[in-house]
Design a protein around this motif. Structure first.
Motif, PDB file in Angstrom:
ATOM      1  N   ALA A 151       0.817  -1.229   0.000  1.00  0.00           N
ATOM      2  CA  ALA A 151       0.000   0.000   0.000  1.00  0.00           C
ATOM      3  C   ALA A 151       0.844   1.270   0.000  1.00  0.00           C
ATOM      4  O   ALA A 151       0.491   2.255  -0.660  1.00  0.00           O
ATOM      5  N   THR A 152       1.967   1.277   0.718  1.00  0.00           N
ATOM      6  CA  THR A 152       2.765   2.512   0.783  1.00  0.00           C
ATOM      7  C   THR A 152       3.372   2.845  -0.568  1.00  0.00           C
ATOM      8  O   THR A 152       3.328   3.994  -1.025  1.00  0.00           O
ATOM      9  N   ALA A 153       3.959   1.831  -1.208  1.00  0.00           N
ATOM     10  CA  ALA A 153       4.550   2.063  -2.535  1.00  0.00           C
ATOM     11  C   ALA A 153       3.469   2.488  -3.518  1.00  0.00           C
ATOM     12  O   ALA A 153       3.652   3.407  -4.324  1.00  0.00           O
ATOM     13  N   VAL A 175      15.195   6.074  -3.663  1.00  0.00           N
ATOM     14  CA  VAL A 175      16.189   5.899  -2.596  1.00  0.00           C
ATOM     15  C   VAL A 175      15.572   4.956  -1.559  1.00  0.00           C
ATOM     16  O   VAL A 175      14.580   5.304  -0.917  1.00  0.00           O
ATOM     17  N   GLY A 176      16.140   3.768  -1.441  1.00  0.00           N
ATOM     18  CA  GLY A 176      15.592   2.719  -0.573  1.00  0.00           C
ATOM     19  C   GLY A 176      15.203   1.525  -1.423  1.00  0.00           C
ATOM     20  O   GLY A 176      14.685   1.693  -2.539  1.00  0.00           O
ATOM     21  N   ARG A 177      15.476   0.326  -0.925  1.00  0.00           N
ATOM     22  CA  ARG A 177      15.196  -0.884  -1.716  1.00  0.00           C
ATOM     23  C   ARG A 177      14.480  -1.937  -0.891  1.00  0.00           C
ATOM     24  O   ARG A 177      14.681  -3.143  -1.074  1.00  0.00           O
ATOM     25  N   ASN A 179      11.446  -4.329   0.605  1.00  0.00           N
ATOM     26  CA  ASN A 179      10.391  -5.081  -0.079  1.00  0.00           C
ATOM     27  C   ASN A 179       9.046  -4.379  -0.010  1.00  0.00           C
ATOM     28  O   ASN A 179       8.170  -4.624  -0.839  1.00  0.00           O
ATOM     29  N   VAL A 180       8.869  -3.519   0.999  1.00  0.00           N
ATOM     30  CA  VAL A 180       7.552  -2.899   1.170  1.00  0.00           C
ATOM     31  C   VAL A 180       7.427  -1.531   0.509  1.00  0.00           C
ATOM     32  O   VAL A 180       6.325  -1.099   0.192  1.00  0.00           O
ATOM     33  N   VAL A 181       8.534  -0.842   0.295  1.00  0.00           N
ATOM     34  CA  VAL A 181       8.427   0.486  -0.316  1.00  0.00           C
ATOM     35  C   VAL A 181       9.336   0.634  -1.541  1.00  0.00           C
ATOM     36  O   VAL A 181       8.863   0.744  -2.673  1.00  0.00           O
ATOM     37  N   CYS A 199      18.696   3.443  -5.389  1.00  0.00           N
ATOM     38  CA  CYS A 199      19.836   3.710  -4.511  1.00  0.00           C
ATOM     39  C   CYS A 199      19.577   3.081  -3.139  1.00  0.00           C
ATOM     40  O   CYS A 199      18.429   2.871  -2.741  1.00  0.00           O
ATOM     41  N   HIS A 200      20.637   2.811  -2.411  1.00  0.00           N
ATOM     42  CA  HIS A 200      20.528   2.179  -1.094  1.00  0.00           C
ATOM     43  C   HIS A 200      21.714   2.603  -0.246  1.00  0.00           C
ATOM     44  O   HIS A 200      22.492   3.482  -0.663  1.00  0.00           O
ATOM     45  N   SER A 201      21.873   1.961   0.897  1.00  0.00           N
ATOM     46  CA  SER A 201      22.894   2.457   1.839  1.00  0.00           C
ATOM     47  C   SER A 201      24.319   2.252   1.331  1.00  0.00           C
ATOM     48  O   SER A 201      25.242   2.885   1.841  1.00  0.00           O
ATOM     49  N   LYS A 202      24.499   1.383   0.357  1.00  0.00           N
ATOM     50  CA  LYS A 202      25.858   1.160  -0.169  1.00  0.00           C
ATOM     51  C   LYS A 202      26.108   1.958  -1.455  1.00  0.00           C
ATOM     52  O   LYS A 202      27.165   1.828  -2.071  1.00  0.00           O
ATOM     53  N   VAL A 240       8.573   9.497   1.245  1.00  0.00           N
ATOM     54  CA  VAL A 240       7.808   8.454   1.942  1.00  0.00           C
ATOM     55  C   VAL A 240       8.239   8.341   3.406  1.00  0.00           C
ATOM     56  O   VAL A 240       7.529   7.793   4.239  1.00  0.00           O
ATOM     57  N   GLY A 241       9.383   8.876   3.721  1.00  0.00           N
ATOM     58  CA  GLY A 241       9.950   8.706   5.064  1.00  0.00           C
ATOM     59  C   GLY A 241       9.056   9.241   6.164  1.00  0.00           C
ATOM     60  O   GLY A 241       8.399  10.273   6.010  1.00  0.00           O
ATOM     61  N   ILE A 242       9.029   8.512   7.254  1.00  0.00           N
ATOM     62  CA  ILE A 242       8.340   8.984   8.464  1.00  0.00           C
ATOM     63  C   ILE A 242       9.322   8.786   9.612  1.00  0.00           C
ATOM     64  O   ILE A 242       9.648   7.648   9.965  1.00  0.00           O
ATOM     65  N   GLY A 271       1.562  14.097   3.422  1.00  0.00           N
ATOM     66  CA  GLY A 271       1.755  13.755   2.008  1.00  0.00           C
ATOM     67  C   GLY A 271       1.307  12.333   1.725  1.00  0.00           C
ATOM     68  O   GLY A 271       0.104  12.049   1.653  1.00  0.00           O
ATOM     69  N   VAL A 272       2.270  11.440   1.606  1.00  0.00           N
ATOM     70  CA  VAL A 272       1.972  10.039   1.259  1.00  0.00           C
ATOM     71  C   VAL A 272       1.206   9.328   2.377  1.00  0.00           C
ATOM     72  O   VAL A 272       0.340   8.491   2.114  1.00  0.00           O
ATOM     73  N   GLY A 273       1.534   9.671   3.625  1.00  0.00           N
ATOM     74  CA  GLY A 273       0.966   8.964   4.784  1.00  0.00           C
ATOM     75  C   GLY A 273      -0.544   8.790   4.725  1.00  0.00           C
ATOM     76  O   GLY A 273      -1.039   7.656   4.760  1.00  0.00           O
ATOM     77  N   PRO A 274      -1.327   9.873   4.616  1.00  0.00           N
ATOM     78  CA  PRO A 274      -2.784   9.721   4.619  1.00  0.00           C
ATOM     79  C   PRO A 274      -3.305   8.915   3.434  1.00  0.00           C
ATOM     80  O   PRO A 274      -4.370   8.285   3.519  1.00  0.00           O
TER      81      PRO A 274
HETATM   82  P1  NAP Z   1      13.704   0.000   5.566  1.00  0.00           P
HETATM   83  O1  NAP Z   1      13.204  -1.385   5.396  1.00  0.00           O
HETATM   84  O2  NAP Z   1      14.536   0.349   6.753  1.00  0.00           O
HETATM   85  O3  NAP Z   1      14.544   0.349   4.245  1.00  0.00           O
HETATM   86  C1  NAP Z   1      15.269   1.527   4.150  1.00  0.00           C
HETATM   87  C2  NAP Z   1      16.002   1.545   2.839  1.00  0.00           C
HETATM   88  O4  NAP Z   1      16.735   2.764   2.757  1.00  0.00           O
HETATM   89  C3  NAP Z   1      17.032   0.422   2.700  1.00  0.00           C
HETATM   90  O5  NAP Z   1      16.980  -0.112   1.398  1.00  0.00           O
HETATM   91  C4  NAP Z   1      18.351   1.103   2.980  1.00  0.00           C
HETATM   92  O6  NAP Z   1      19.447   0.557   2.266  1.00  0.00           O
HETATM   93  C5  NAP Z   1      18.086   2.498   2.466  1.00  0.00           C
HETATM   94  N1  NAP Z   1      18.939   3.476   3.116  1.00  0.00           N
HETATM   95  C6  NAP Z   1      19.158   3.637   4.442  1.00  0.00           C
HETATM   96  N2  NAP Z   1      20.048   4.616   4.668  1.00  0.00           N
HETATM   97  C7  NAP Z   1      20.407   5.084   3.451  1.00  0.00           C
HETATM   98  C8  NAP Z   1      21.311   6.082   3.020  1.00  0.00           C
HETATM   99  N3  NAP Z   1      22.030   6.802   3.888  1.00  0.00           N
HETATM  100  N4  NAP Z   1      21.430   6.302   1.697  1.00  0.00           N
HETATM  101  C9  NAP Z   1      20.720   5.604   0.814  1.00  0.00           C
HETATM  102  N5  NAP Z   1      19.841   4.625   1.166  1.00  0.00           N
HETATM  103  C10 NAP Z   1      19.698   4.373   2.472  1.00  0.00           C
HETATM  104  O7  NAP Z   1      12.524   1.059   5.564  1.00  0.00           O
HETATM  105  P2  NAP Z   1      11.093   0.996   4.817  1.00  0.00           P
HETATM  106  O8  NAP Z   1      10.186   0.065   5.545  1.00  0.00           O
HETATM  107  O9  NAP Z   1      11.288   0.842   3.363  1.00  0.00           O
HETATM  108  O10 NAP Z   1      10.575   2.475   5.132  1.00  0.00           O
HETATM  109  C11 NAP Z   1      11.256   3.596   4.613  1.00  0.00           C
HETATM  110  C12 NAP Z   1      10.684   4.845   5.216  1.00  0.00           C
HETATM  111  O11 NAP Z   1       9.315   4.939   4.850  1.00  0.00           O
HETATM  112  C13 NAP Z   1      10.698   4.884   6.742  1.00  0.00           C
HETATM  113  O12 NAP Z   1      10.914   6.208   7.176  1.00  0.00           O
HETATM  114  C14 NAP Z   1       9.299   4.454   7.127  1.00  0.00           C
HETATM  115  O13 NAP Z   1       8.895   4.979   8.378  1.00  0.00           O
HETATM  116  C15 NAP Z   1       8.512   5.076   6.020  1.00  0.00           C
HETATM  117  N6  NAP Z   1       7.201   4.446   5.779  1.00  0.00           N
HETATM  118  C16 NAP Z   1       6.180   5.268   5.474  1.00  0.00           C
HETATM  119  C17 NAP Z   1       4.926   4.749   5.244  1.00  0.00           C
HETATM  120  C18 NAP Z   1       3.814   5.692   4.844  1.00  0.00           C
HETATM  121  O14 NAP Z   1       2.660   5.353   4.935  1.00  0.00           O
HETATM  122  N7  NAP Z   1       4.136   6.892   4.357  1.00  0.00           N
HETATM  123  C19 NAP Z   1       4.696   3.388   5.363  1.00  0.00           C
HETATM  124  C20 NAP Z   1       5.787   2.546   5.621  1.00  0.00           C
HETATM  125  C21 NAP Z   1       7.036   3.089   5.830  1.00  0.00           C
HETATM  126  P3  NAP Z   1      19.949  -0.974   2.494  1.00  0.00           P
HETATM  127  O15 NAP Z   1      18.988  -1.829   1.758  1.00  0.00           O
HETATM  128  O16 NAP Z   1      21.303  -0.982   1.887  1.00  0.00           O
HETATM  129  O17 NAP Z   1      19.940  -1.200   3.968  1.00  0.00           O
END
Ligand code: NAP
Length: 297
Positions: A151-153, A175-177, A179-181, A199-202, A240-242, A271-274
């Motif tokens: 749902a988030t993606a 930015v972020g990889r 499975n859920v977003v 992009c991701h943390s590496k 998308v970050g929270i 933004g995306v949250g609601p």
């Molecule tokens: P996650 O599983 O922790 O994944 C984070 C991703 O970001 C990972 O792929 C990680 O890379 C990458 N990352 C971390 N630090 C980085 C950096 N410095 N540079 C580049 N990439 C970096 O988190 P998620 O579940 O996908 O959630 C992401 C964000 O969305 C969170 O803030 C969460 O609270 C928010 N969120 C929002 C909603 C909404 O409704 N809006 C719903 C769910 C989540 P690696 O793979 O290399 O570790």
């Protein structure tokens, strides 16, 4: 900061529009079938942030005419002191799978360490997996078939649709990889003919990749990771970050610096949250209709 400010892409009007159409769909469902479908939420252990989020979903269900059911499974402690916790969670999910009135199941994350994520994900009936976490639904997305999207993606990409942001042929960076977003958002953008970088943390030199983005989706969970100086002027930024910072909730994008460079940006909060919860309800409607018709969703 210059005078030009990015357009704010607000979630509330989008969410309201989606929720209104869900209400209509549910009213039609009830009129035709004689019952309201139920969305079940499985919560394992007690977790205050989850409780707030879950109340929001249950309230959204109530307002849409959908039954909301919270299944709470108490954790007796650690894996050593509560060895059968995982079995109790899978048994609860199996009972929901078998309940014809339950059209959709979501499991609140994160799970306690003694409960294996993969076991739980595999237990959910893919037809009721309205948050798209089962491997079947992930595979359907990957192969370009209709399944349930996370749902988030889905909400992140839906923001682009609702605000008429063209996607085909454009340079998109995610930015972020996760499975859920991140990954599902990237697959959705590819499916819609964007050229996508993940992009991701590496990633080496994140800024160099981000600067190419005409569309930037950020889901890293790192407050202020993206600043205005990293952006391509005019970029559409979906944050998308929270993140909880002190008493505030902030995104992954530094709004102050980004607003004077981006063309449009989703705020956090608001933004995306609601939109995420509203999208989840549309998945529930689709699941309910498909199950009632005996067809794949
Ligand atoms: P996650 O599983 O922790 O994944 C984070 C991703 O970001 C990972 O792929 C990680 O890379 C990458 N990352 C971390 N630090 C980085 C950096 N410095 N540079 C580049 N990439 C970096 O988190 P998620 O579940 O996908 O959630 C992401 C964000 O969305 C969170 O803030 C969460 O609270 C928010 N969120 C929002 C909603 C909404 O409704 N809006 C719903 C769910 C989540 P690696 O793979 O290399 O570790």
């Amino acid at each position: 900061m210059t005078d030009a400010q990015a357009r704010l892409l607000l979630g509330a009007p989008v969410a309201a529009e989606i929720r209104a159409s869900v209400r209509d769909d549910i009213a039609a469902f009830v009129a035709r079938r004689g019952y309201a479908p139920t969305l079940a939420i499985v919560l394992v252990g007690r977790d205050a942030p989850s409780a707030v989020y879950l109340r929001q979903i249950l309230k959204a269900c109530e307002m849409a005419g959908i039954g909301g059911r919270l299944v709470e499974i108490e954790s007796g402690g650690t894996s050593r002191t509560d060895p059968d916790l995982e079995a109790r969670v899978t048994a609860a999910i199996e009972a929901l799978n078998d309940d014809p009135f339950v059209a959709g199941i979501i499991v609140q994350m994160p799970l306690p360490p003694s409960v294996r994520l993969r076991t739980i994900i595999d237990t959910i009936d893919p037809a009721k997996d309205i948050d798209g976490i089962h491997p079947l639904n992930a595979g359907l997305l990957r192969l370009g078939y209709e399944g349930f999207l996370p749902a988030t993606a889905h909400a992140a990409i839906e923001m682009l649709h609702r605000y008429d942001v063209p996607i085909a042929g454009r340079e998109a960076v995610v930015v972020g990889r996760s499975n859920v977003v991140g990954m599902p958002a990237a697959f959705m953008l590819v499916r819609e003919h964007a050229t996508v970088t993940v992009c991701h943390s590496k990633t080496v030199d994140l800024a160099a990749h981000v600067r190419r983005a005409e569309i930037l989706v950020v889901a890293a969970g790192r407050p202020g990771l993206i600043t205005g100086s990293m952006l391509r002027p005019g970029a559409v930024v979906v944050d998308v970050g929270i993140n909880v910072v002190g008493d505030a909730i902030v995104g992954d994008v530094d709004m102050d610096s980004a607003r004077s460079v981006a063309g449009a940006i989703t705020p956090v909060p608001g933004g995306v949250g609601p939109v995420t919860n509203a999208i989840l309800l549309t998945h529930l409607v689709r699941a309910a209709v498909a199950q009632a018709d005996g067809a794949p969703a």
